[in-house]
Design an enzyme around this catalytic site. Structure first.
Site, mmCIF file in Angstrom:
data_model
loop_
_atom_site.group_PDB
_atom_site.id
_atom_site.type_symbol
_atom_site.label_atom_id
_atom_site.label_comp_id
_atom_site.label_asym_id
_atom_site.label_seq_id
_atom_site.Cartn_x
_atom_site.Cartn_y
_atom_site.Cartn_z
ATOM 1 N N GLU A 177 8.072 -11.266 9.301
ATOM 2 C CA GLU A 177 9.199 -10.467 9.773
ATOM 3 C C GLU A 177 9.083 -10.205 11.273
ATOM 4 O O GLU A 177 10.088 -10.070 11.974
ATOM 5 C CB GLU A 177 9.267 -9.140 9.011
ATOM 6 C CG GLU A 177 10.540 -8.347 9.303
ATOM 7 C CD GLU A 177 10.732 -7.161 8.365
ATOM 8 O OE1 GLU A 177 11.238 -7.372 7.248
ATOM 9 O OE2 GLU A 177 10.355 -6.032 8.748
ATOM 10 N N GLY A 206 8.991 -0.022 10.937
ATOM 11 C CA GLY A 206 8.693 0.215 9.533
ATOM 12 C C GLY A 206 7.418 -0.436 9.048
ATOM 13 O O GLY A 206 6.599 0.179 8.349
ATOM 14 N N ARG A 207 7.200 -1.691 9.434
ATOM 15 C CA ARG A 207 6.023 -2.407 8.934
ATOM 16 C C ARG A 207 4.728 -1.975 9.613
ATOM 17 O O ARG A 207 3.656 -2.467 9.270
ATOM 18 C CB ARG A 207 6.234 -3.912 9.058
ATOM 19 C CG ARG A 207 6.616 -4.413 10.442
ATOM 20 C CD ARG A 207 7.122 -5.853 10.362
ATOM 21 N NE ARG A 207 7.631 -6.353 11.630
ATOM 22 C CZ ARG A 207 8.854 -6.142 12.087
ATOM 23 N NH1 ARG A 207 9.694 -5.384 11.407
ATOM 24 N NH2 ARG A 207 9.264 -6.674 13.234
ATOM 25 N N LYS A 260 13.870 5.425 6.797
ATOM 26 C CA LYS A 260 14.126 5.924 8.154
ATOM 27 C C LYS A 260 15.560 6.419 8.288
ATOM 28 O O LYS A 260 15.810 7.511 8.798
ATOM 29 C CB LYS A 260 13.839 4.829 9.183
ATOM 30 C CG LYS A 260 14.062 5.281 10.613
ATOM 31 C CD LYS A 260 13.703 4.193 11.617
ATOM 32 C CE LYS A 260 12.229 4.091 11.835
ATOM 33 N NZ LYS A 260 11.872 3.196 12.968
ATOM 34 N N HIS A 301 -7.910 -21.422 -8.883
ATOM 35 C CA HIS A 301 -7.440 -22.077 -10.100
ATOM 36 C C HIS A 301 -5.930 -22.233 -10.093
ATOM 37 O O HIS A 301 -5.317 -22.425 -11.144
ATOM 38 C CB HIS A 301 -7.896 -21.274 -11.324
ATOM 39 C CG HIS A 301 -9.381 -21.208 -11.453
ATOM 40 N ND1 HIS A 301 -10.111 -22.128 -12.190
ATOM 41 C CD2 HIS A 301 -10.291 -20.368 -10.912
ATOM 42 C CE1 HIS A 301 -11.395 -21.838 -12.116
ATOM 43 N NE2 HIS A 301 -11.534 -20.769 -11.338
#
Length: 548
Positions: free
Chosen positions: A349, A263-264, A197, A380
């Site tokens: 966040e 952003g996310r 950005k 596992h």
């Protein structure tokens, strides 16, 4: 009643068995909901109707309905940065864009058209490399929100990748990560998309610089023009056109970002260009359509039948009522293996905060610790702890009913394991059951006494099971939007700003200070900002570097 005293209403829940709730034959039907092609079964949550009504009261007290309307209409919900939260408008029809964004809408529409043309031109071969060849690889450079959304969608939608184009993402500043990419790429046929950005993010710029050096070195060996290489091979998504052009990227190859898109939550914007280049415009539009359908459900469905609201309230019940600090995300789809990491960032966040919107210290905890892995690998590994430690870890199981491979027996086993794990986490195994099991296997009393306690499992772990008919662009869009809205609802009820991330910014600031100190001669290493420990570590690093 508020979040702080929610635990006062959980005494019965903590004392009961979830499995006992299935004495109600209609529980599975009553505790499930469908939306935008997804199906949520939350019958294995440790909650009953009266308790759920308390949560609905919390939502009403927080004025959730008003906050949902405010978000979708462009009110500045990000109060610390004075920004609206409008990533949802990017997947809405143009008429909605114009209604919400006003004059800015045309810029968004034009950007989407420009992006679509780039995609078509690259895929058709109209846009070619400096050597005149079709591009074979897309390399996306970014980090955080400029990386995770692209990464999860690229791996989830492999069956929709177009022939002849491969996608790669580079985020980690570790030089080994770049070297790994270089070994797979041909510099002459690689198209680069830099996503930042501000075009100042340290990791992204360092990686962009070494990728540029690698590409120009390869071009020089073939007597290719450096300017032509950057002009034809490089695109950027950024608000800082000056910095991107100073880097060498053509202005017409720079797509904008907007400060009202965090952003996310930016996959739906031009940040999604690397994904669109690989899956094509139609599939990228399908991704946005699925998200838009979830947006519509979120805005219109009553809270008691609203999938994002239900998941958010259950998460608050588990975190603040029952006191469980973690959330496991377990996708039983290899293609969704990147989803836990994506949701770690999106959730932690966003809501990892300790003060409310007015800066007051909260007297309750917010975001859970999110972790996970694809099934069946997690069974596992860490799921041993989930079954037999004293900790209870609420879990989201995610599964595509239809296989994406031709190996049906494997898919049957995958589905069986998914359903069995949610059941096992809920049922557990009592000491009496373990003893009986050992006796039926032929063990004598000594062996039963020796082993039975080791074979007990606490059970009573709450879980959701999220199903999609098949994993395709539309269902993935709905899934990602579902979690976006869930996180938003929880932020509203916790009264935090889900859209700033000052903790991330502190790390960036101190990172610059450490780099400045590292640039000094050994004798001059000092800082009023850094601790003696960090200064000693810097000296050790520089000493070792001198011996290399």
């Amino acid at each position: 009643m508020d979040v702080a005293n929610l635990s006062q209403f959980t005494e019965q829940a903590l004392a009961r068995s979830i499995f006992s709730l299935f004495s109600d034959n209609e529980r599975s039907d009553n505790y499930s909901v469908s939306a935008a092609g997804l199906f949520l079964d939350y019958a294995k949550q440790n909650i009953v109707n009266d308790e759920f009504e308390l949560l609905l009261t919390l939502a009403e007290k927080a004025k959730l309905a008003d906050k949902i309307s405010a978000q979708f209409s462009g009110v500045q919900l990000n109060n610390t940065e004075q920004r609206a939260v409008l990533h949802t408008v990017l997947r809405a029809p143009d008429a909605v864009k114009k209604s919400v964004l006003g004059t800015v809408a045309q810029e968004v529409i034009d950007t989407e058209s420009k992006m679509a043309k780039i995609v078509d031109d690259v895929q058709s071969g109209h846009i070619r490399s400096v050597t005149g060849e079709k591009f074979t690889d897309i390399l996306a450079i970014g980090i955080g929100g400029s990386y995770y959304g692209v990464k999860v969608a690229l791996s989830a939608l492999v069956p929709y990748h177009q022939p002849g184009l491969k996608a790669h993402v580079l985020a980690n500043v570790d030089g080994d990560a770049a070297q790994e990419k270089f070994a797979k790429l041909n510099a002459n046929t690689t198209l680069v998309v830099v996503i930042s950005k501000t075009f100042t993010t340290q990791e992204t710029l360092l990686n962009a610089t070494i990728v540029k050096e690698w590409m120009l070195k390869a071009g020089a060996e073939n007597n290719l023009s450096s300017c032509d290489i950057i002009a034809q091979h490089w695109y950027a998504v950024s608000t800082n056109v000056a910095a991107a052009t100073a880097f060498g990227i053509k202005a017409e190859n720079i797509l904008p970002m907007w400060d009202w898109v965090g952003g996310r939550f930016s996959l739906w914007s031009a940040v999604g260009l690397p994904l669109a280049l690989v899956i094509g415009n139609q599939h990228f539009n399908d991704l946005k359509t699925g998200a838009f359908e979830m947006d519509q459900h979120f805005q219109q469905a009553p809270f008691a039948q609203n999938m994002p609201v239900i998941m958010a309230l259950l998460g608050i019940w588990n975190r603040n009522g029952l006191g469980y600090p973690s959330l496991a995300i377990l996708p039983y789809n290899h293609a969704l293996r990147a989803l836990p990491g994506y949701l770690q960032q999106t959730d932690m966040e966003s809501n990892g905060k300790s003060v409310d919107n007015n800066g007051n210290t909260l007297n309750y905890l917010t975001a859970p610790v999110v972790f996970g892995q694809e099934g069946t690998n997690g069974q596992h590994a860490f799921m041993q702890l989930m079954h037999q430690s004293a900790d209870i870890i609420p879990t989201d199981f995610i599964l595509s009913l239809a296989p994406t491979s031709e190996h049906l027996a494997n898919h049957d086993a995958l589905v069986a394991n998914c359903f069995a794990q949610s059941e096992a986490l809920m049922q557990g195994k009592t000491l009496a059951q373990a003893e009986e099991e050992l006796r039926l296997s032929g063990a004598d009393d000594i062996e039963v006494n020796r082993l039975a306690k080791h074979k007990t499992m606490k059970g009573n772990t709450p879980s959701n099971t999220l199903l999609m008919q098949q994993l395709d662009p539309k269902s993935l869009g709905a899934l990602l939007a579902l979690y976006e809205h869930k996180i938003f609802v929880q932020g509203v009820i916790w009264q935090v700003n889900s859209y700033d991330q000052w903790g991330v910014e502190l790390g960036k600031q101190l990172g610059k200070e450490v780099l400045n100190v590292m640039a000094k001669p050994m004798a001059d290493i000092d800082s009023t900002t850094l601790s003696a420990s960090s200064l000693a570590l810097i000296r050790r690093y520089k000493h070792n570097l001198g011996n290399c």
